[in-house]
Write a protein that holds these residues in place. Structure first.
Motif, PDB file in Angstrom:
ATOM      1  N   TYR A 161      22.599 -34.657  47.940  1.00 13.62           N
ATOM      2  CA  TYR A 161      21.856 -35.627  46.894  1.00 13.62           C
ATOM      3  C   TYR A 161      22.337 -37.119  47.214  1.00 13.62           C
ATOM      4  O   TYR A 161      23.517 -37.426  47.523  1.00 13.62           O
ATOM      5  CB  TYR A 161      22.661 -35.331  45.584  1.00 13.62           C
ATOM      6  CG  TYR A 161      21.976 -35.952  44.345  1.00 13.62           C
ATOM      7  CD1 TYR A 161      20.516 -35.980  44.221  1.00 13.62           C
ATOM      8  CD2 TYR A 161      22.846 -36.479  43.387  1.00 13.62           C
ATOM      9  CE1 TYR A 161      19.975 -36.692  42.976  1.00 13.62           C
ATOM     10  CE2 TYR A 161      22.143 -37.157  42.338  1.00 13.62           C
ATOM     11  CZ  TYR A 161      20.580 -37.174  42.046  1.00 13.62           C
ATOM     12  OH  TYR A 161      20.245 -37.520  41.095  1.00 13.62           O
ATOM     13  N   ASP A 162      21.362 -37.980  47.315  1.00 12.70           N
ATOM     14  CA  ASP A 162      21.393 -39.439  47.784  1.00 12.70           C
ATOM     15  C   ASP A 162      20.319 -40.092  46.871  1.00 12.70           C
ATOM     16  O   ASP A 162      19.528 -39.522  45.925  1.00 12.70           O
ATOM     17  CB  ASP A 162      21.518 -39.627  49.033  1.00 12.70           C
ATOM     18  CG  ASP A 162      20.172 -39.263  49.837  1.00 12.70           C
ATOM     19  OD1 ASP A 162      19.197 -39.012  49.204  1.00 12.70           O
ATOM     20  OD2 ASP A 162      20.138 -39.238  51.137  1.00 12.70           O
ATOM     21  N   MET A 163      20.090 -41.292  47.142  1.00 15.51           N
ATOM     22  CA  MET A 163      19.336 -42.149  46.401  1.00 15.51           C
ATOM     23  C   MET A 163      17.849 -41.898  46.522  1.00 15.51           C
ATOM     24  O   MET A 163      16.951 -41.607  45.708  1.00 15.51           O
ATOM     25  CB  MET A 163      19.390 -43.541  46.543  1.00 15.51           C
ATOM     26  CG  MET A 163      20.659 -44.501  46.140  1.00 15.51           C
ATOM     27  SD  MET A 163      20.666 -46.195  46.938  1.00 15.51           S
ATOM     28  CE  MET A 163      20.037 -46.786  45.777  1.00 15.51           C
ATOM     29  N   LYS A 173      15.944 -43.263  34.991  1.00 14.11           N
ATOM     30  CA  LYS A 173      14.897 -43.318  36.056  1.00 14.11           C
ATOM     31  C   LYS A 173      13.971 -42.228  35.783  1.00 14.11           C
ATOM     32  O   LYS A 173      12.682 -42.580  36.078  1.00 14.11           O
ATOM     33  CB  LYS A 173      15.613 -42.653  37.143  1.00 14.11           C
ATOM     34  CG  LYS A 173      16.916 -43.475  37.595  1.00 14.11           C
ATOM     35  CD  LYS A 173      17.834 -42.685  38.978  1.00 14.11           C
ATOM     36  CE  LYS A 173      18.991 -43.624  38.949  1.00 14.11           C
ATOM     37  NZ  LYS A 173      20.001 -42.669  39.874  1.00 14.11           N
ATOM     38  N   TYR A 178      28.416 -45.614  48.197  1.00 14.40           N
ATOM     39  CA  TYR A 178      28.447 -45.117  46.805  1.00 14.40           C
ATOM     40  C   TYR A 178      28.506 -43.721  46.540  1.00 14.40           C
ATOM     41  O   TYR A 178      28.342 -43.028  47.714  1.00 14.40           O
ATOM     42  CB  TYR A 178      26.928 -45.622  45.933  1.00 14.40           C
ATOM     43  CG  TYR A 178      25.850 -44.829  46.588  1.00 14.40           C
ATOM     44  CD1 TYR A 178      25.170 -45.310  47.699  1.00 14.40           C
ATOM     45  CD2 TYR A 178      25.470 -43.617  46.008  1.00 14.40           C
ATOM     46  CE1 TYR A 178      23.925 -44.797  48.386  1.00 14.40           C
ATOM     47  CE2 TYR A 178      24.371 -42.860  46.880  1.00 14.40           C
ATOM     48  CZ  TYR A 178      23.665 -43.334  47.664  1.00 14.40           C
ATOM     49  OH  TYR A 178      22.550 -42.675  48.342  1.00 14.40           O
ATOM     50  N   GLY A 185      25.218 -42.323  31.604  1.00 15.21           N
ATOM     51  CA  GLY A 185      24.328 -41.643  32.339  1.00 15.21           C
ATOM     52  C   GLY A 185      23.094 -42.625  32.698  1.00 15.21           C
ATOM     53  O   GLY A 185      22.723 -43.417  31.596  1.00 15.21           O
TER      54      GLY A 185
HETATM   55  C1  PLP Z   1      21.545 -42.295  39.350  1.00 12.64           C
HETATM   56  C2  PLP Z   1      22.263 -41.666  40.461  1.00 12.64           C
HETATM   57  C3  PLP Z   1      23.299 -40.968  39.607  1.00 12.64           C
HETATM   58  C4  PLP Z   1      23.722 -41.044  38.497  1.00 12.64           C
HETATM   59  O1  PLP Z   1      23.120 -39.826  37.696  1.00 12.64           O
HETATM   60  P1  PLP Z   1      23.682 -39.646  36.313  1.00 12.64           P
HETATM   61  O2  PLP Z   1      23.095 -38.595  35.805  1.00 12.64           O
HETATM   62  O3  PLP Z   1      23.851 -40.718  35.417  1.00 12.64           O
HETATM   63  O4  PLP Z   1      25.170 -39.139  36.377  1.00 12.64           O
HETATM   64  C5  PLP Z   1      24.149 -40.199  40.770  1.00 12.64           C
HETATM   65  N1  PLP Z   1      23.927 -40.437  42.024  1.00 12.64           N
HETATM   66  C6  PLP Z   1      22.604 -40.903  42.577  1.00 12.64           C
HETATM   67  C7  PLP Z   1      22.449 -40.580  44.131  1.00 12.64           C
HETATM   68  C8  PLP Z   1      21.839 -41.506  41.620  1.00 12.64           C
HETATM   69  O5  PLP Z   1      20.680 -42.263  42.124  1.00 12.64           O
END
Ligand code: PLP
Length: 585
Positions: free
Chosen positions: A448-450, A480, A50, A475
């Motif tokens: 940046y990741d999950m 979250k 992703y 968005g």
């Molecule tokens: C939730 C998430 C996003 C989406 O963020 P937005 O603010 O909606 O653009 C992007 N990258 C990761 C790793 C996420 O967990």
């Protein structure tokens, strides 16, 4: 009852839950009626297939579908090199490194194989599966297509290496594998009863060609009845467009022939293709629907506002509080409306634990020690120009006047490897962090990741979002936050237009939107509006009225998390797009 079931009964879920017969039928591909195709699907951090919100949403939708017992399967590509691993050099420049991962660790390779004709060659496609197990044990398989094995020549093996990499030819080949190869694999696996093919963005649209081929004669209306299309961006530059010149060099003659009949006016825009050959089309927020109707000049666009998978994005400390006070929230997040009754002290303690957790990650990654008592503002998402990570630095002196000693900032996000503007934005944030660190601590967390997203969206106090309107289709990161009592401070765009109640669930930056076009919006006022709300509302409230702050935290859980979750999203898709009923409530 069990003896008298018919296939139709099973479709309508009139069969008793829990019987072994039910279980067998649940696993039988013949009983799956929805296939969800997405260029990216993010189900877990260790499967790095992703790039951002689109993939995370796809994963969250499939997780909720598993929880709710929806007879769906997911299809995507297996990117051997992941998206990429981000490193930041001394000058603040993004360095991309391949993300080597071992698919066999979390996925199972299946014996099935199909082929797709590309440039006159048979390209073989095999498939890996990841099984999402829902709250009640229902399984939703996600299929990852793979061409990287001995049977294929090197120029075809690499087709499933890079997510959003390569040139137009590469992208066209990938989309052929996803759409045509994906449908063929589903048939090979025994999925012969799919009633709805859901295109999560246009990338898999070529599956319509394979449907035509299967059918043996040309009936576009019949194809259209089976396809659902969700658009995720109002920015046309992000859309794939293939010329017939390229298509003729790449696709087999029979498909070129279909395409020329389907899109007689030149090349193929995958979005136009999706719009033209889908029975149901939706945007991902009310605002995005309005913008899309205008952009595509049609009223035939509905909206289903995005959500997040509640269980996955609620921190363990908040989960504990919800489990104790709101039984059943995991498979029915609408019950989070009851969050208004949670204890202030409990909520605050859970939040501070999350904050400490995040700040120790910051220390580990950067060596910088932030203060758990200082108002902490987070900004993390794909680094792309329209999201304006650097808007808050528009007037640095004013920012220092308002925030010195009172605010600390945490940034994170990857820029697409060929997006120079996105990379410059990261560099600018890092340069400024060095300049003002003695007045306002600013840190940038790489890669940046999950996992980082989960830490950030639960561990900061305020989540900042400053896109150029109306480019943020929905968005989801702010949703979250809502699950963790983190307050949103955002431009009124995408989901926030629906989730925002001023001083109750969070704060708006700038005026309410009226525009439905990409032009006509004066963005020069946004930074000013941001400074004002920080100075007049956010900072005083945080330091002078903790009770009110905590009541807002509870409000965002009860008013936002209860609605902006993928359980509600999946129910809406079932009702409006798939014509089926979820099984578990
Ligand atoms: C939730 C998430 C996003 C989406 O963020 P937005 O603010 O909606 O653009 C992007 N990258 C990761 C790793 C996420 O967990």
């Amino acid at each position: 009852m069990v003896e008298s079931y018919s296939r139709n009964d099973a479709m309508n879920y009139n069969i008793p839950v829990g019987s072994s017969l039910t279980h067998l039928m649940e696993m039988d591909p013949a009983f799956r009626t929805v296939a969800y195709f997405s260029m990216e699907i993010g189900v877990m951090n260790d499967i790095p297939t992703y790039a951002g919100g689109l993939g995370i949403l796809a994963g969250d939708v499939l997780k909720s579908a598993a929880d709710l017992g929806v007879p769906i399967v997911g299809v995507t590509l297996l990117y051997k090199q992941g998206y990429f691993k981000q490193r930041i050099d001394e000058q603040g420049r993004q360095i991309e490194e391949p993300f080597q991962w071992e698919p066999g660790k979390n996925l199972t390779l299946l014996p099935n194989e199909v082929n797709v004709d590309i440039e006159g060659n048979s390209v073989y496609v095999r498939v890996w599966v990841y099984e999402i197990v829902g709250e009640t044990g229902y399984v939703v398989p996600v299929y990852f297509l793979d061409t990287d094995y001995e049977k294929n020549a090197p120029e075809y093996r690499n087709l499933t290496w890079y997510l959003y990499g390569g040139d137009l030819r590469y992208r066209l080949c990938q989309e052929m594998i996803l759409g045509i190869g994906g449908l063929r694999i589903l048939r090979d696996l025994g999925y012969n009863n799919i009633k709805t093919f859901h295109l999560n963005e246009g990338h898999a649209g070529f599956l319509a060609l394979e449907l035509l081929r299967e059918q043996g004669y040309i009936d576009f209306e019949k194809i259209k009845e089976q396809v659902v299309f969700t658009s995720h961006t109002p920015v046309a530059a992000g859309h794939d467009y293939f010329s017939f010149d390229l298509i003729e060099r790449t696709m087999s003659p029979v498909f070129v022939d279909y395409l020329k009949q389907m899109m007689p006016n030149g090349g193929v825009s995958m979005v136009d293709f999706g719009l033209k050959y889908s029975k149901y089309i939706n945007g991902v927020s009310k605002k995005h629907r309005d913008v899309s109707r205008k952009l595509y000049n049609t009223e035939n666009i509905d909206y289903i506002t995005n959500g997040v998978h509640s269980k996955s994005w609620t921190s363990s400390s908040m989960q504990r509080i919800f489990d104790q006070n709101i039984p059943g929230w995991r498979n029915d997040p609408s019950r989070l409306v009851m969050a208004s009754k949670l204890g202030d002290n409990e909520i605050w303690k859970a939040h501070q634990a999350n904050k400490m957790h995040l700040l120790s990650k910051v220390l580990e990654k950067t060596g910088i020690e932030l203060d758990t008592e200082i108002l902490t503002i987070g900004f993390a998402r794909r680094a792309v120009a329209y999201k304006r990570a650097d808007l808050i630095f528009k007037d640095i002196n004013r920012l220092i006047d308002i925030c010195a000693g009172k605010v600390q900032l945490i940034f994170s996000g990857k820029a697409h490897p060929s997006d120079e503007d996105g990379k410059k934005m990261i560099q600018r944030v890092i340069e400024i962090s060095k300049e003002i660190s003695d007045r306002i601590p600013v840190v940038f967390l790489d890669n940046y990741d999950m996992e980082l997203a989960a830490l950030l969206t639960s561990g900061v106090d305020v989540w900042l979002n400053t896109p150029i309107r109306p480019r943020e289709a929905s968005g989801t990161s702010g949703m979250k936050c809502s699950h963790n009592g983190v307050l949103n401070l955002s431009i009124l765009d995408g989901w926030w237009v629906e989730g925002w109640i001023e001083d109750i669930t969070g704060w708006a930056i700038g005026p309410e939107p009226k525009e439905v076009e990409l032009v006509n919006y004066d963005e020069s006022q946004d930074a000013d509006a941001l400074y004002k709300v920080l100075e007049q509302k956010v900072i005083p409230l945080y330091y002078q009225n903790k009770d009110k702050w905590i009541s807002m935290m509870k409000n965002t859980i009860s008013l936002n998390a209860s609605y902006f979750n993928t359980h509600r999203v999946v129910r809406e898709y079932c009702e409006k797009a798939y014509g089926i009923h979820p099984k578990y409530y």
